[in-house]
Scaffold this motif. Structure first.
Motif, PDB file in Angstrom:
ATOM      1  N   ASP A  91      -2.955   5.473 -26.857  1.00 21.15           N
ATOM      2  CA  ASP A  91      -2.207   6.419 -27.681  1.00 21.15           C
ATOM      3  C   ASP A  91      -2.525   6.315 -29.280  1.00 21.15           C
ATOM      4  O   ASP A  91      -2.501   5.453 -29.773  1.00 21.15           O
ATOM      5  CB  ASP A  91      -0.545   6.365 -27.595  1.00 21.15           C
ATOM      6  N   ILE A  92      -2.655   7.755 -29.898  1.00 21.86           N
ATOM      7  CA  ILE A  92      -3.098   7.705 -31.208  1.00 21.86           C
ATOM      8  C   ILE A  92      -2.088   8.695 -31.796  1.00 21.86           C
ATOM      9  O   ILE A  92      -2.418  10.084 -31.646  1.00 21.86           O
ATOM     10  CB  ILE A  92      -4.470   8.167 -31.297  1.00 21.86           C
ATOM     11  N   PHE A  93      -1.297   7.975 -32.708  1.00 25.59           N
ATOM     12  CA  PHE A  93      -0.154   8.906 -33.467  1.00 25.59           C
ATOM     13  C   PHE A  93       0.219  10.031 -32.476  1.00 25.59           C
ATOM     14  O   PHE A  93       0.740  11.278 -32.798  1.00 25.59           O
ATOM     15  CB  PHE A  93      -0.966   9.602 -34.354  1.00 25.59           C
ATOM     16  N   GLY A  94       0.878   9.507 -31.214  1.00 21.76           N
ATOM     17  CA  GLY A  94       1.654  10.308 -30.376  1.00 21.76           C
ATOM     18  C   GLY A  94       0.688  11.205 -29.424  1.00 21.76           C
ATOM     19  O   GLY A  94       1.320  11.846 -28.715  1.00 21.76           O
ATOM     20  N   LYS A  95      -0.704  11.063 -29.383  1.00 19.31           N
ATOM     21  CA  LYS A  95      -1.475  11.748 -28.505  1.00 19.31           C
ATOM     22  C   LYS A  95      -2.172  10.982 -27.776  1.00 19.31           C
ATOM     23  O   LYS A  95      -2.759  10.005 -28.389  1.00 19.31           O
ATOM     24  CB  LYS A  95      -2.174  12.871 -29.543  1.00 19.31           C
ATOM     25  N   PRO A  96      -2.291  11.298 -26.518  1.00 17.57           N
ATOM     26  CA  PRO A  96      -3.592  10.522 -25.674  1.00 17.57           C
ATOM     27  C   PRO A  96      -4.779  10.437 -26.264  1.00 17.57           C
ATOM     28  O   PRO A  96      -5.403  11.380 -26.876  1.00 17.57           O
ATOM     29  CB  PRO A  96      -3.548  11.478 -24.497  1.00 17.57           C
ATOM     30  N   ALA A  97      -5.444   9.253 -26.178  1.00 17.18           N
ATOM     31  CA  ALA A  97      -6.553   8.951 -26.729  1.00 17.18           C
ATOM     32  C   ALA A  97      -7.847   9.842 -26.266  1.00 17.18           C
ATOM     33  O   ALA A  97      -8.594  10.419 -26.703  1.00 17.18           O
ATOM     34  CB  ALA A  97      -6.975   7.573 -26.842  1.00 17.18           C
ATOM     35  N   GLY A  98      -7.907   9.869 -24.884  1.00 17.83           N
ATOM     36  CA  GLY A  98      -8.821  10.558 -24.083  1.00 17.83           C
ATOM     37  C   GLY A  98     -10.120   9.851 -24.139  1.00 17.83           C
ATOM     38  O   GLY A  98     -10.233   8.686 -24.837  1.00 17.83           O
ATOM     39  N   ASP A  99     -11.287  10.336 -23.766  1.00 15.66           N
ATOM     40  CA  ASP A  99     -12.556   9.593 -23.668  1.00 15.66           C
ATOM     41  C   ASP A  99     -13.717  10.080 -24.813  1.00 15.66           C
ATOM     42  O   ASP A  99     -14.645   9.328 -25.101  1.00 15.66           O
ATOM     43  CB  ASP A  99     -13.321   9.609 -22.316  1.00 15.66           C
ATOM     44  N   ALA A 100     -12.959  11.165 -25.320  1.00 20.36           N
ATOM     45  CA  ALA A 100     -14.034  11.620 -26.538  1.00 20.36           C
ATOM     46  C   ALA A 100     -13.271  11.707 -27.972  1.00 20.36           C
ATOM     47  O   ALA A 100     -11.975  12.221 -27.709  1.00 20.36           O
ATOM     48  CB  ALA A 100     -14.709  13.157 -26.328  1.00 20.36           C
ATOM     49  N   LEU A 101     -13.629  10.955 -28.991  1.00 19.02           N
ATOM     50  CA  LEU A 101     -12.786  10.829 -30.198  1.00 19.02           C
ATOM     51  C   LEU A 101     -13.696  11.371 -31.384  1.00 19.02           C
ATOM     52  O   LEU A 101     -15.034  11.428 -31.111  1.00 19.02           O
ATOM     53  CB  LEU A 101     -12.444   9.439 -30.516  1.00 19.02           C
ATOM     54  N   ARG A 102     -12.940  12.048 -32.312  1.00 18.22           N
ATOM     55  CA  ARG A 102     -13.775  12.568 -33.464  1.00 18.22           C
ATOM     56  C   ARG A 102     -13.178  11.912 -34.710  1.00 18.22           C
ATOM     57  O   ARG A 102     -11.807  12.166 -34.955  1.00 18.22           O
ATOM     58  CB  ARG A 102     -13.749  14.073 -33.605  1.00 18.22           C
ATOM     59  N   PHE A 103     -13.878  11.243 -35.398  1.00 22.42           N
ATOM     60  CA  PHE A 103     -13.294  10.671 -36.624  1.00 22.42           C
ATOM     61  C   PHE A 103     -13.693  11.149 -37.908  1.00 22.42           C
ATOM     62  O   PHE A 103     -14.847  11.518 -38.173  1.00 22.42           O
ATOM     63  CB  PHE A 103     -13.771   8.969 -36.847  1.00 22.42           C
ATOM     64  N   GLU A 104     -12.701  11.573 -39.008  1.00 20.03           N
ATOM     65  CA  GLU A 104     -13.036  12.012 -40.109  1.00 20.03           C
ATOM     66  C   GLU A 104     -13.529  10.849 -41.171  1.00 20.03           C
ATOM     67  O   GLU A 104     -12.767   9.878 -41.173  1.00 20.03           O
ATOM     68  CB  GLU A 104     -11.847  12.732 -40.816  1.00 20.03           C
ATOM     69  N   GLU A 105     -14.616  10.718 -41.893  1.00 22.54           N
ATOM     70  CA  GLU A 105     -14.978   9.854 -42.505  1.00 22.54           C
ATOM     71  C   GLU A 105     -15.576  10.350 -43.841  1.00 22.54           C
ATOM     72  O   GLU A 105     -16.143  11.434 -43.776  1.00 22.54           O
ATOM     73  CB  GLU A 105     -15.895   8.627 -41.854  1.00 22.54           C
ATOM     74  N   LYS A 106     -15.733   9.381 -44.952  1.00 22.38           N
ATOM     75  CA  LYS A 106     -16.502   9.989 -45.931  1.00 22.38           C
ATOM     76  C   LYS A 106     -17.900  10.530 -45.745  1.00 22.38           C
ATOM     77  O   LYS A 106     -18.386  11.350 -46.587  1.00 22.38           O
ATOM     78  CB  LYS A 106     -16.604   9.001 -46.855  1.00 22.38           C
ATOM     79  N   ALA A 107     -18.667  10.254 -44.872  1.00 23.12           N
ATOM     80  CA  ALA A 107     -20.029  10.259 -44.521  1.00 23.12           C
ATOM     81  C   ALA A 107     -20.013  11.770 -43.813  1.00 23.12           C
ATOM     82  O   ALA A 107     -21.206  12.507 -43.361  1.00 23.12           O
ATOM     83  CB  ALA A 107     -20.806   9.470 -43.927  1.00 23.12           C
TER      84      ALA A 107
END
Length: 306
Positions: A91-107
């Protein structure tokens, strides 16, 4: 007293107490920049990640990465380990994680895919580098030799000269003649400071990724990474440098189309063996994607008092 939860994992290994250590703060809401930097300095791992809600709801999370001395735009093992922790959490902030994730980063956006075993347990992660390969200036072999306390003659320049390479975070990359020389390498902080002023004038940071090929399998490499200017004397596993090296070597191939699978062992000399998988895809002469993959093992969990 307020506190924040943390999880530590060993990355690029399936065994605890091997690989590269990472601390993850799965919910960093409310922490200031100064608190994040202090927490990273307290752990003294090469990196600590802080997970925040995404700025764009189409993404999974906003991830900030801190070394003991500074925030950085991207790194390999922090992304692999953070995705593993969030996938295990489910669980990520109330949402299911799933198998595909997208992270916002400086790059930029870092895409991650979870790896599961036959029983469905998350055991690792693969990520895609957020930026294409970029090459900076070539670095004099004499500079590499001084930084690593080795002989200039042990630096190979047949495939490529030592060069600054990046897929989101820059490293000086150099090939060495053999395992014996790699094992003898020892960082000279004064030489690193001089190299930082010359090759990284904006922040004086200079990180060195040394590798050697195994004659029986040229795509199975051994590597070491030194970044003493960032309080990381040696890093057990450096996914961002491994991705840059994989992209560089694939670029240098004469083939216009290729998919190259590279295995990089790192941390052996530290007693923390890591295994990093890099897949570089080349099409029409250009690198299309750089995938960095590895397994993880959960080690500790607890709370940090603020």
């Amino acid at each position: 007293m307020n506190s924040v939860a943390y999880v530590t994992v060993d990355v690029f290994t399936s065994e605890r107490f091997s690989g590269n250590q990472l601390a993850v703060i799965p919910d960093a809401r409310g922490l200031t920049d100064g608190q994040m930097q202090n927490i990273a300095a307290e752990f003294r791992y090469s990196e600590v990640t802080f997970v925040l809600p995404p700025q764009d709801p189409a993404n999974t999370a906003h991830v900030r990465i801190f070394t003991p001395t500074m925030e950085i735009p991207f790194a390999g093992h922090p992304n692999v380990g953070t995705a593993f922790v969030l996938g295990r959490q489910g669980d990520i902030f109330g949402k299911p994680a799933g198998d595909a994730l997208r992270f916002e980063e400086k790059a930029g956006i870092v895409e991650a895919a979870l790896t599961r075993d036959a029983e469905g347990h998350v055991i690792g992660t693969s990520i895609f580098a957020p930026q294409p390969l970029s090459l900076g200036p070539q670095v004099e072999s004499e500079t590499i030799a001084r930084c690593a306390s080795i002989e200039v003659a042990a630096i190979c320049v047949t495939t490529h000269a030592p060069v600054i390479a990046s897929v989101g975070l820059p490293f000086a990359v150099a090939e060495l003649a053999d395992l014996e020389t790699l094992g003898k390498a020892c960082p000279n902080t004064a030489a690193f400071a001089e190299a930082g002023r010359r090759y990284s004038p904006e922040d004086d940071q200079f990180a060195l990724f040394l590798y050697t090929r195994q004659p029986e399998n040229p795509w199975h490499l051994r590597a070491r990474m030194f970044a003493p200017l960032d309080n990381v004397i040696e890093d057990p596993a450096t996914g961002s440098a491994s991705g840059a090296l994989g992209a560089l070597l694939t670029t240098l191939l004469p083939d216009t189309d290729a998919v190259i699978e590279i295995t990089i062992e790192q941390g052996v000399e530290m007693g923390r063996r890591s295994v990093i998988g890099v897949t570089a895809k080349k099409s029409g002469g250009d690198i299309q994607s750089i995938r960095i993959a590895g397994q993880c093992a959960t080690v500790m969990s607890g709370a940090i008092l603020l």
